[in-house]
Design an enzyme around this catalytic site. Structure first.
Site, short mmCIF file in Angstrom:
data_model
loop_
_atom_site.label_atom_id
_atom_site.label_comp_id
_atom_site.label_asym_id
_atom_site.label_seq_id
_atom_site.Cartn_x
_atom_site.Cartn_y
_atom_site.Cartn_z
N GLY A 154 0.87 -1.19 0.00
CA GLY A 154 0.00 0.00 0.00
C GLY A 154 0.89 1.23 0.00
O GLY A 154 1.98 1.24 -0.58
N ILE A 156 2.77 2.72 2.35
CA ILE A 156 4.11 2.61 2.94
C ILE A 156 4.97 1.64 2.14
O ILE A 156 6.15 1.90 1.89
CB ILE A 156 4.02 2.21 4.43
CG1 ILE A 156 3.36 3.34 5.23
CG2 ILE A 156 5.40 1.89 4.99
CD1 ILE A 156 3.05 3.02 6.68
N ARG A 237 2.97 -3.89 12.64
CA ARG A 237 2.42 -4.13 13.97
C ARG A 237 3.09 -5.38 14.54
O ARG A 237 3.27 -6.38 13.84
CB ARG A 237 0.90 -4.36 13.91
CG ARG A 237 0.09 -3.09 13.71
CD ARG A 237 0.16 -2.13 14.90
NE ARG A 237 -0.62 -0.92 14.73
CZ ARG A 237 -0.15 0.24 14.24
NH1 ARG A 237 1.10 0.35 13.87
NH2 ARG A 237 -0.94 1.30 14.14
N GLU A 266 3.28 -3.33 23.85
CA GLU A 266 4.00 -2.05 23.94
C GLU A 266 3.55 -1.31 25.20
O GLU A 266 2.35 -1.32 25.50
CB GLU A 266 3.72 -1.21 22.70
CG GLU A 266 4.25 -1.89 21.43
CD GLU A 266 4.06 -1.07 20.15
OE1 GLU A 266 3.49 0.04 20.23
OE2 GLU A 266 4.48 -1.54 19.10
N HIS A 285 8.33 1.99 18.47
CA HIS A 285 7.19 2.40 17.64
C HIS A 285 7.31 3.87 17.21
O HIS A 285 6.45 4.70 17.52
CB HIS A 285 5.86 2.18 18.39
CG HIS A 285 4.68 2.11 17.46
ND1 HIS A 285 3.57 1.33 17.72
CD2 HIS A 285 4.42 2.73 16.28
CE1 HIS A 285 2.69 1.48 16.73
NE2 HIS A 285 3.18 2.33 15.86
N1 LIG Z 1 5.62 1.88 12.74
C1 LIG Z 1 4.78 2.87 12.66
O1 LIG Z 1 4.92 3.88 13.34
C2 LIG Z 1 3.64 2.81 11.67
C3 LIG Z 1 3.16 4.01 11.13
C4 LIG Z 1 2.15 3.94 10.17
C5 LIG Z 1 1.61 2.72 9.80
N2 LIG Z 1 2.09 1.58 10.36
C6 LIG Z 1 1.53 0.27 9.98
O2 LIG Z 1 1.74 0.07 8.59
C7 LIG Z 1 0.55 -0.52 8.03
C8 LIG Z 1 0.50 -0.20 6.54
O3 LIG Z 1 0.30 1.19 6.35
P1 LIG Z 1 -0.05 1.79 4.89
O4 LIG Z 1 -0.15 3.26 5.06
O5 LIG Z 1 0.84 1.24 3.87
O6 LIG Z 1 -1.51 1.18 4.70
P2 LIG Z 1 -2.25 0.87 3.32
O7 LIG Z 1 -3.66 0.63 3.69
O8 LIG Z 1 -1.93 1.93 2.32
O9 LIG Z 1 -1.57 -0.50 2.83
C9 LIG Z 1 -1.79 -1.73 3.45
C10 LIG Z 1 -1.65 -2.81 2.40
O10 LIG Z 1 -1.77 -4.08 3.05
C11 LIG Z 1 -2.55 -4.92 2.20
N3 LIG Z 1 -3.17 -5.98 3.00
C12 LIG Z 1 -4.19 -5.87 3.90
N4 LIG Z 1 -4.47 -7.07 4.43
C13 LIG Z 1 -3.61 -7.96 3.87
C14 LIG Z 1 -3.42 -9.36 4.00
N5 LIG Z 1 -4.18 -10.08 4.83
N6 LIG Z 1 -2.45 -9.93 3.26
C15 LIG Z 1 -1.70 -9.20 2.41
N7 LIG Z 1 -1.85 -7.89 2.23
C16 LIG Z 1 -2.79 -7.26 2.95
C17 LIG Z 1 -3.58 -3.99 1.56
O11 LIG Z 1 -4.12 -4.55 0.38
C18 LIG Z 1 -2.74 -2.74 1.33
O12 LIG Z 1 -2.15 -2.74 0.04
C19 LIG Z 1 -0.58 0.11 8.85
O13 LIG Z 1 -1.73 -0.70 8.85
C20 LIG Z 1 0.02 0.22 10.24
O14 LIG Z 1 -0.29 -0.92 11.01
C21 LIG Z 1 3.09 1.60 11.29
#
Ligand SMILES: NC(=O)c1ccc[n+]([C@@H]2O[C@H](COP(=O)([O-])OP(=O)(O)OC[C@H]3O[C@@H](n4cnc5c(N)ncnc54)[C@H](O)[C@@H]3O)[C@@H](O)[C@H]2O)c1
Length: 326
Positions: A154, A156, A237, A266, A285
């Site tokens: 997605g 990130i 996560r 956490e 985090h």
């Molecule tokens: N470390 C941090 O501080 C931090 C900050 C922001 C986000 N995050 C985590 O990063 C994750 C991704 O963020 P993003 O902005 O890219 O989100 P996003 O919604 O743009 O992308 C998530 C992707 O995961 C895919 N996906 C969902 N379920 C799936 C599965 N079961 N199998 C395979 N692929 C699957 C979706 O199709 C999508 O392309 C967030 O959900 C969050 O948990 C962490």
């Protein structure tokens, strides 16, 4: 009278200043972590907007918030918010898609470079008066020519791939939704099922949400598929990776290192076995934890509050409730 925004996570003076700077519509800002129990009950009852990073928002809290119009997450992963309960109460829950991609993508690359060049080990040793000019060369690597596998493609995942490609890596990805062939070509990326991605990657980084189906997705079997010299980066996560299995894989040297920003529990317990490894880089985090990201996502959040305040529908709804509660 100004509508109230209740902010749930830790604050400190500079952070409050930043919140205030984004608050162009002069909402009254309330700080949960500075309140006693009585004040908390009043704040729930009076607030129109919840603004939350990682604090757990339960159905019970939302039930007590009679004036609540919407819940706004300062980030992407909303697994700390009971979105089903919010939907039953007709309350939209919103996040900030794309708002923190750069911060998380840059931390992913920082983890890779740090593990590849043993920065944490060499920094500590050099400051201790040790001179390891030659000792780590055969355990140090360049990104150029390596295969970087991304689980989740997605916002990130894509931002990470772009940065990684600039170092000369080959990108493979796995996602629930595969891109169209023309988009894969344009981005110069190759799709693989997860097992194949794990077998073929020198670097695996995780960018999917925590959902019932992704909890424990990377366990003993999956780690065993990885190359012995591969590294694993978890910036999504904690619960997506089985920490016990990861500690075992590191102990048995079936993978060569890990960068971990997010933990099953956490704050992480100081006795967590993963913290004892030199080839684990541990952070609390902070994937999205930069001033730049914060300014960006707070701007998105307050714009969303202002939109609702001015009679428009909220943006970035994640629980299907498209109209703010009156
Ligand atoms: N470390 C941090 O501080 C931090 C900050 C922001 C986000 N995050 C985590 O990063 C994750 C991704 O963020 P993003 O902005 O890219 O989100 P996003 O919604 O743009 O992308 C998530 C992707 O995961 C895919 N996906 C969902 N379920 C799936 C599965 N079961 N199998 C395979 N692929 C699957 C979706 O199709 C999508 O392309 C967030 O959900 C969050 O948990 C962490």
């Amino acid at each position: 009278m100004a509508s109230k925004v209740l902010y749930f996570d830790s604050v400190y003076p500079e952070f409050k200043e930043m919140l205030q700077m984004q608050n162009s519509q002069d909402f009254e800002l309330l700080y949960w972590t500075e309140m006693n129990e009585l004040e908390k009950a009043d704040a729930l009852a009076e607030s129109e907007y919840f603004l939350v990073a990682t604090t757990k928002i339960t159905g019970d809290m939302m039930k007590k918030a009679a004036h609540l119009r919407m819940v706004q997450k300062t980030g992407i992963g909303y697994d700390n918010i009971d979105i089903k309960a919010a939907a039953e109460l007709n309350i939209p829950v919103c996040n900030t898609p794309g708002g923190n991609s750069t911060g998380v993508a840059e931390l992913t690359i920082a983890f890779i470079l740090n593990l590849y060049r043993k920065l944490n080990v060499l920094d500590r040793a050099t400051k201790n008066g040790e001179w390891h000019m030659w000792d780590y060369r055969l355990q140090s690597f360049e990104l150029k020519g390596k295969t970087h596998g991304l689980i989740g493609f997605g916002n990130i995942g894509k931002a990470t791939a772009r940065l990684s490609q600039a170092f000369g890596t080959k990108i493979i990805y796995y996602d629930k939704f595969r891109l169209q062939e023309k988009d894969e070509k344009a981005l110069n990326v190759t799709y693989m099922e997860m097992d194949d991605l794990l077998k073929n990657s020198d670097i695996v980084s995780i960018h999917i949400p925590l959902l019932p189906e992704t909890e424990g997705l990377i366990g003993e079997r999956e780690l065993a598929l990885m190359k012995n010299n591969a590294i694993l980066i978890n910036v999504s996560r904690g619960k997506i990776v089985n920490e016990e299995a990861l500690a075992k894989a590191l102990e048995n040297k079936t993978i060569s290192g890990a960068g971990i920003d997010t933990w099953a529990n956490e704050p992480v317990d100081k006795n967590n076995p993963l913290l004892k490894f030199d080839n684990v880089i541990a952070t609390p985090h902070v994937g999205a934890g930069t001033k730049d990201t914060l300014a960006n996502i707070l701007d998105m959040c307050f714009r969303n509050f202002s939109a609702v305040e001015n009679g428009q529908d909220p943006k970035y709804v994640v629980n299907g409730i498209t109209k703010a509660r009156k």
